[in-house]
Design a protein around this motif. Structure first.
Motif, short mmCIF file in Angstrom:
data_model
loop_
_atom_site.label_atom_id
_atom_site.label_comp_id
_atom_site.label_asym_id
_atom_site.label_seq_id
_atom_site.Cartn_x
_atom_site.Cartn_y
_atom_site.Cartn_z
N ILE A 23 43.95 -8.24 89.32
CA ILE A 23 43.51 -9.63 89.20
C ILE A 23 42.12 -9.70 88.58
CG2 ILE A 23 42.85 -11.68 90.52
CD1 ILE A 23 45.06 -10.89 92.53
N GLY A 24 41.23 -8.83 89.03
CA GLY A 24 39.88 -8.82 88.48
C GLY A 24 39.85 -8.40 87.03
N GLY A 25 40.73 -7.47 86.66
CA GLY A 25 40.76 -6.99 85.29
C GLY A 25 41.16 -8.06 84.29
N GLU A 26 41.89 -9.06 84.75
CA GLU A 26 42.32 -10.13 83.84
C GLU A 26 41.15 -11.02 83.40
OE1 GLU A 26 45.38 -12.17 85.92
OE2 GLU A 26 46.77 -10.45 85.94
N LEU A 27 40.03 -10.94 84.13
CA LEU A 27 38.88 -11.77 83.77
C LEU A 27 38.19 -11.29 82.49
CD1 LEU A 27 37.26 -12.33 87.28
CD2 LEU A 27 38.58 -13.95 85.94
N VAL A 28 38.54 -10.09 82.03
CA VAL A 28 37.93 -9.59 80.80
C VAL A 28 38.27 -10.50 79.62
CG1 VAL A 28 39.85 -8.08 80.14
CG2 VAL A 28 37.52 -7.50 79.44
N ASP A 29 39.43 -11.16 79.69
CA ASP A 29 39.81 -12.09 78.61
C ASP A 29 38.89 -13.30 78.57
OD1 ASP A 29 41.90 -10.40 78.01
OD2 ASP A 29 43.33 -11.45 79.31
N ASP A 30 38.19 -13.57 79.67
CA ASP A 30 37.25 -14.68 79.72
C ASP A 30 35.82 -14.25 79.43
OD1 ASP A 30 39.02 -16.95 80.79
OD2 ASP A 30 39.40 -15.34 82.23
N GLY A 31 35.67 -13.00 78.95
CA GLY A 31 34.34 -12.50 78.63
C GLY A 31 33.54 -12.07 79.84
N ILE A 32 34.21 -11.75 80.95
CA ILE A 32 33.54 -11.36 82.19
C ILE A 32 33.84 -9.90 82.47
CG2 ILE A 32 33.33 -11.80 84.67
CD1 ILE A 32 34.39 -14.62 84.15
N THR A 33 32.80 -9.12 82.73
CA THR A 33 32.96 -7.73 83.14
C THR A 33 33.01 -7.68 84.65
OG1 THR A 33 31.73 -6.95 81.21
CG2 THR A 33 31.95 -5.43 83.06
N VAL A 34 34.04 -7.03 85.19
CA VAL A 34 34.24 -6.96 86.64
C VAL A 34 34.21 -5.50 87.07
CG1 VAL A 34 35.72 -7.59 88.57
CG2 VAL A 34 35.66 -9.03 86.54
N THR A 35 33.38 -5.18 88.07
CA THR A 35 33.34 -3.84 88.66
C THR A 35 33.57 -3.95 90.15
OG1 THR A 35 30.94 -3.91 88.95
CG2 THR A 35 31.78 -2.95 86.88
N PHE A 36 34.07 -2.86 90.73
CA PHE A 36 34.45 -2.85 92.14
C PHE A 36 33.74 -1.71 92.86
CE2 PHE A 36 37.88 -4.34 89.45
CZ PHE A 36 38.26 -5.54 90.05
N SER A 37 33.42 -1.91 94.12
CA SER A 37 32.77 -0.88 94.92
C SER A 37 33.76 0.22 95.27
CB SER A 37 32.18 -1.48 96.19
OG SER A 37 33.20 -1.98 97.04
N LYS A 38 33.24 1.32 95.84
CA LYS A 38 34.06 2.49 96.11
C LYS A 38 35.17 2.21 97.11
CE LYS A 38 32.12 5.90 98.30
NZ LYS A 38 32.99 6.06 99.49
N GLU A 39 34.96 1.22 98.01
CA GLU A 39 36.01 0.90 98.97
C GLU A 39 37.28 0.40 98.27
OE1 GLU A 39 32.07 0.59 100.87
OE2 GLU A 39 32.95 -0.33 99.09
N ILE A 40 37.10 -0.16 97.07
CA ILE A 40 38.24 -0.71 96.33
C ILE A 40 38.75 0.27 95.29
CG2 ILE A 40 38.98 -2.62 94.83
CD1 ILE A 40 36.85 -4.34 96.18
N THR A 41 37.87 1.12 94.76
CA THR A 41 38.27 2.00 93.66
C THR A 41 38.65 3.41 94.11
OG1 THR A 41 35.97 2.65 93.27
CG2 THR A 41 36.82 0.77 92.04
N ASP A 42 38.38 3.76 95.39
CA ASP A 42 38.70 5.11 95.84
C ASP A 42 40.16 5.42 95.59
OD1 ASP A 42 36.26 5.99 96.61
OD2 ASP A 42 36.49 5.52 98.73
N ASP A 43 40.40 6.50 94.83
CA ASP A 43 41.75 6.98 94.58
C ASP A 43 41.89 8.31 95.29
OD1 ASP A 43 44.25 7.66 93.74
OD2 ASP A 43 43.71 7.98 91.63
N LEU A 44 42.59 8.30 96.44
CA LEU A 44 42.69 9.50 97.25
C LEU A 44 44.04 10.19 97.08
CD1 LEU A 44 41.14 7.98 100.48
CD2 LEU A 44 39.99 8.99 98.52
N ASN A 45 44.76 9.83 96.02
CA ASN A 45 46.09 10.40 95.83
C ASN A 45 46.06 11.70 95.06
OD1 ASN A 45 47.40 8.19 97.11
ND2 ASN A 45 47.15 6.98 95.24
#
Length: 940
Positions: free
Chosen positions: A322-344
């Protein structure tokens, strides 16, 4: 033990496919279990029963919306946000709120409310001023009306007095009139009686009647006057009653006015209290922003309830999509480690590179691709079974993301080394003409015995992590210990089976070409009763060089260890936050942006929870006052930037606050603040009739680090004591265990120093991709101590036991050091390089918290293997000579004989190279050691 392993190795060599199928079936079983039972891993560190856990449980029970797992999302643009971009963010927030258990806030709406606070307070104050003026005017008007009523009351009372006087006069007149009428009536009756009787002449009677009629007329006139007076009196009474009614109505109006004034005064006081508490809350939250002053950066905190410290992968994926779709509106979105942690993912490019380098070392040492690939294959099978089995158990046992990574790291390292030790021994025996299966069995009975003991030391050291009383660390140790145990089982079962299937191909082609000739030559020597080995040159090799200048070697080792270990004294423990994430990652960019735009403390607020003795009274103002009273005292603690109310429970007896510190979660200033808060919240609570506790991830990290630091000395004592006992059993010497344990401590100091220098002090940070130094992972010291102890004992066993065997077979102490060293040095060197390569591969791991562990283990193994075991130990043993093997006789009698290298087994094995047969008689009497020279030295 050696005999049992010899039989096991022989059976595996004779039935290789059964062994292979059994391990394949086991791997399939654990893999199926992992795919069907595994649950997501966590990065939440917790200690049940600890202070922060108890407070968190209260928060979860009373104010669950304030206890969810929280992640930060940052929106940024090159120019100030446009109205369209704000609408796009609002749409994304709305979609996030539609996800299960997710709560997010529109930063622009929240900032608008924050910005309007001052205006709202000013408007409220203006309304209060107007109300106060109206109240004062109303009080003046009421006072005037009150005076008018008082005057009316006086007039009414005067009128009533006059009426009463008039009524009295009328009553007196009526009485007189009635008396006159009675007298007149009596006279008339007497006159009429006398006239009737003829007593009064008619003329006199007529005159008398005229007088009486005149008197009657006078009485009638007086009666009319009296009736007129009574009418006036009645009118006066009516008028007086009307005045009384009007007066009562006026008094009622005054009473109503007084009540209205009282209500107005109450409303004014409540308004003043509301404005006052609003001003207090505004002062507490002054400077708090969700959109920066330039309107180019906005942040929101997204909370997920019932996440158990880990936002589910499907939720994080949806949030990022959902956040990544905002790039089309000229907005850069970043997420903290709690959201981006990939433990797989357990393996990254760095780890793979380490394995590749280990393969190169194996290729160089073993000279054939098939032989070089075998240890790698064995290690992969071991970690495959261990990790898939552990992950299958994760549905019942909570595991952290680092748990399988640590098991992977150790499983690969020891799995390669343990198989290599057996393969090396087997290849040496093949080169001397021993048949394949018999060589495999003997290798398992000798080197396999040493591998089993070495693995046991690692397992014990890792399992001892449960002694710390910290559950996640105990699970970490047990999973790693189980993986090492599986690596040992693979080495002594699957490796023999694979070697049996490979046959002579385990040797290079050139060696295989001369193998028949070698066996023939050995058979001829055996027939001629010639010795099977050539005298060894004790003037060559690293140990011989060390022996020439032992003091120089000792000083050099101590100097190098001191140089590496000096930063150890500056060690500061902590747990990773966003600042430790890779530079350029979404998690680090989020952390850094929040720090720059909204303050470092916004990355890790402290949660304070106040449990009140009595609920807060009804009303918004009462609640705000209760919150402000506690919040102001919390804000007065040195190091607190601001305090924000974070929630209240339905019963209004539990209040939550968000305390923002000056520094980031891992900074020393924040740690100091947590300690100050811990000391002051008890008094603050007592002052306000409450019990206050602090929690949150920042507090959890600091508390866990403190408990781990407290557990470190105890664990070190346990490991050192265990080291002394095990080495005493193995080497039957007082000095060797002390030397080995002292060397182990040197390795630990060097490893700690290197980690502190790189990851805390920032030395050589560009090389190791440490863009922001910080505290050292709080459980790293305990892990390093446990793991390095086990690995140090590995090298001690394979090097010094060979020296001991040489010595007990009649070689003098100095010569035994060199010959024993030369027998084992090559394979130990290769094993150490392989282990260092595997560990070093994790220095650039994709999981940031794994990197210092890889660095510490790589440096620790490097120092322990090459400086302590292969340099310091030979130097000290050379200086001690025969004293190195001293053991009191009484102790020698009570100690069990632990034949680690299987020397007794070798003496019971008779090899016939010409026929390729091996006879094993475990019950055969052992020849005197001084007269019996084994055909194959234990580590040759």
């Amino acid at each position: 033990m050696a005999t049992l392993l010899h039989r096991l190795g022989r059976w595996c060599a004779r039935h290789p496919w059964r062994v292979v199928v059994a391990w394949a079936a086991l791997l399939a079983l654990t893999l199926t279990g992992m795919l069907t039972l595994a649950k997501p891993l966590s990065n939440e560190f917790s200690i049940p029963g600890s202070r922060f856990e108890a407070v968190l449980e209260t928060l979860q029970e009373e104010i669950p919306e304030a206890a969810g797992t929280t992640g930060t999302i940052v929106f940024s643009t090159d120019a100030p946000f446009t109205a369209e971009q704000e609408e796009a963010v609002a749409g994304a927030v709305e979609r996030w709120n539609e996800l299960p258990d997710v709560t997010a806030t529109d930063p622009f709406v929240a900032q608008a409310e924050i910005d309007s606070t001052e205006d709202d307070l000013a408007d409220g104050q203006a309304e209060l001023d107007d109300g106060r003026a109206q109240l004062e005017q109303g009080e003046a008007d009421l006072e005037e009306a009150r005076q008018q009523v008082a005057d009316g009351r006086e007039q009414l009372e005067a009128g009533e007095a006059q009426l009463e006087e008039s009524r009295a006069q009328l009553e007196a007149g009526r009485t007189q009139l009635e008396a006159a009428q009675a007298d007149l009536d009596a006279q008339r009756q007497q006159l009429e009686a006398g006239a009737a009787a003829g007593m009064v002449p008619p003329e006199q009677a007529a005159a008398a009647r005229a007088q009486l009629d005149a008197g009657q007329a006078q009485i009638d006139a007086q009666r009319q006057q009296l009736e007129a007076g009574e009418a006036e009196l009645a009118a006066g009474e009516a008028q007086l009653e009307e005045s009384r009614t009007q007066l009562e109505e006026a008094e009622a109006q005054i009473a109503d006015g007084e009540q209205e004034l009282a209500d107005g005064r109450t409303e004014l006081e409540e308004g003043e209290a509301a404005v006052a508490v609003g001003r207090r809350m505004a002062d507490l939250t002054e400077g708090f922003r969700l959109v920066n002053e330039d309107a180019t950066v906005a942040m929101t905190q997204l909370s997920v309830q019932d996440a158990g410290g880990l936002i589910p992968p499907e939720t994080t994926e949806a949030i990022q999509q959902i956040g990544g779709e905002l790039v089309d509106d000229g907005i850069t979105v970043t997420f903290s480690k709690e959201i981006t942690d990939d433990l797989n993912s357990l393996l990254g490019p760095g780890e793979v590179l380490g394995l590749v380098f280990a393969g190169v070392v194996l290729m160089v040492m073993l000279g054939t691709l098939v032989a070089a690939g075998l240890p790698l294959l064995m290690a992969l099978v071991g970690v495959g079974v261990g990790l898939t089995g552990a992950l299958a158990l994760s549905t019942w046992v909570d595991m952290m993301s680092i748990t399988p990574v640590l098991a992977l790291m150790l499983g690969l390292a020891v799995g390669i080394d343990y198989s290599l030790f057996l393969i090396n021994r087997h290849r040496q025996q093949l080169r001397r003409g021993m048949p394949v299966r018999e060589s495999i069995a003997l290798a398992v009975g000798t080197s396999g015995n040493a591998v089993t003991f070495a693995g046991l030391t690692v397992i014990i050291a890792l399992a001892a992590l449960t002694l710390t009383g910290i559950p996640f660390l105990g699970v970490m140790g047990l999973v790693a210990a189980a993986t090492v145990a599986i690596a040992v089982l693979v080495a002594i079962t699957l490796t023999p089976a694979a070697l049996s299937l490979m046959g002579d191909k385990v040797l290079p082609r050139k060696a295989r070409a001369t193998l028949a000739e070698t066996r023939t030559r050995l058979a001829e020597r055996a027939a001629a009763d010639e010795p099977h080995h050539e005298p060894e040159d004790t003037t060559k090799g690293w140990a011989a060089i060390v022996q020439r200048r032992p003091w120089l070697a000792i000083l050099a080792v101590l100097a190098l260890v001191a140089g590496l270990g000096y930063p150890t004294g500056q060690l500061r423990l902590g747990l990773p936050d966003g600042s430790s994430e890779p530079d350029g990652s979404s998690a680090y960019l989020t952390y850094d942006t929040v720090r720059e735009e909204f303050g470092a403390g916004a990355n890790g607020p402290i949660i304070a929870v106040a449990e009140l003795d009595a609920p807060v009274a009804d009303g918004e103002t009462a609640l705000l006052e209760a919150q402000a009273d506690i919040a102001e005292d919390l804000a007065a603690v040195d190091g607190v930037v601001r305090v924000l109310p974070a929630g209240v429970n339905d019963d209004r007896d539990v209040l939550a606050f968000q305390v923002q510190p000056e520094g980031g979660p891992a900074e020393a200033s924040t740690e100091d603040l947590v300690h100050r808060l811990s000391d002051t919240v008890e008094q603050i609570g007592a002052d306000h009739g409450a019990t206050i506790g602090i929690t949150g991830q920042t507090v959890a990290n600091i508390d866990i680090s403190g408990q781990l630091a407290d557990a470190l000395p105890i664990y070190l004592l346990v490991v050192v004591g265990l080291s002394l006992i095990l080495l005493l059993l193995v080497f039957r010497s007082i000095v060797i265990p002390l030397l080995a344990t002292g060397g182990f401590l040197l390795s630990v100091v060097a490893a700690f120093g290197a980690v502190v220098a790189v990851y805390q002090l920032g030395h050589l940070s560009p090389i190791f991709d440490v863009h922001e130094p910080g505290p050292i992972l709080s459980f790293l010291p305990i892990l390093l101590i446990g793991i390095l102890f086990g690995l140090a004992m590995d090298y001690q066993v394979f090097l010094v036991s060979a020296m001991r065997e040489e010595h007990v077979h009649g070689t003098d102490a100095r010569t035994a050091v060199v010959t024993g060293f030369n027998h084992s040095a090559r394979v130990v060197t290769a094993a150490a390089i392989i282990m260092i390569s595997v560990f070093a591969g994790f220095v650039w791991a994709h999981l940031a918290m794994v990197r210092p562990i890889g660095m510490g283990l790589a440096i620790g193994v490097l120092v322990d293997a090459f400086l302590v075991r292969m340099t310091l130990t030979p130097a000290v043993m050379t200086l001690l000579g025969e004293k190195a093997w001293w053991l009191p006789r009484w102790l020698d009698k009570i100690l069990p004989d632990v034949d680690v290298e299987g020397a007794k087994l070798e003496r019971t094995v008779a090899v016939a190279p010409a026929t390729g047969t091996v006879d094993v008689d475990p019950e055969a009497p052992e020849a005197p050691e001084a007269q019996t020279e084994p055909e194959v030295s234990p580590s040759r």
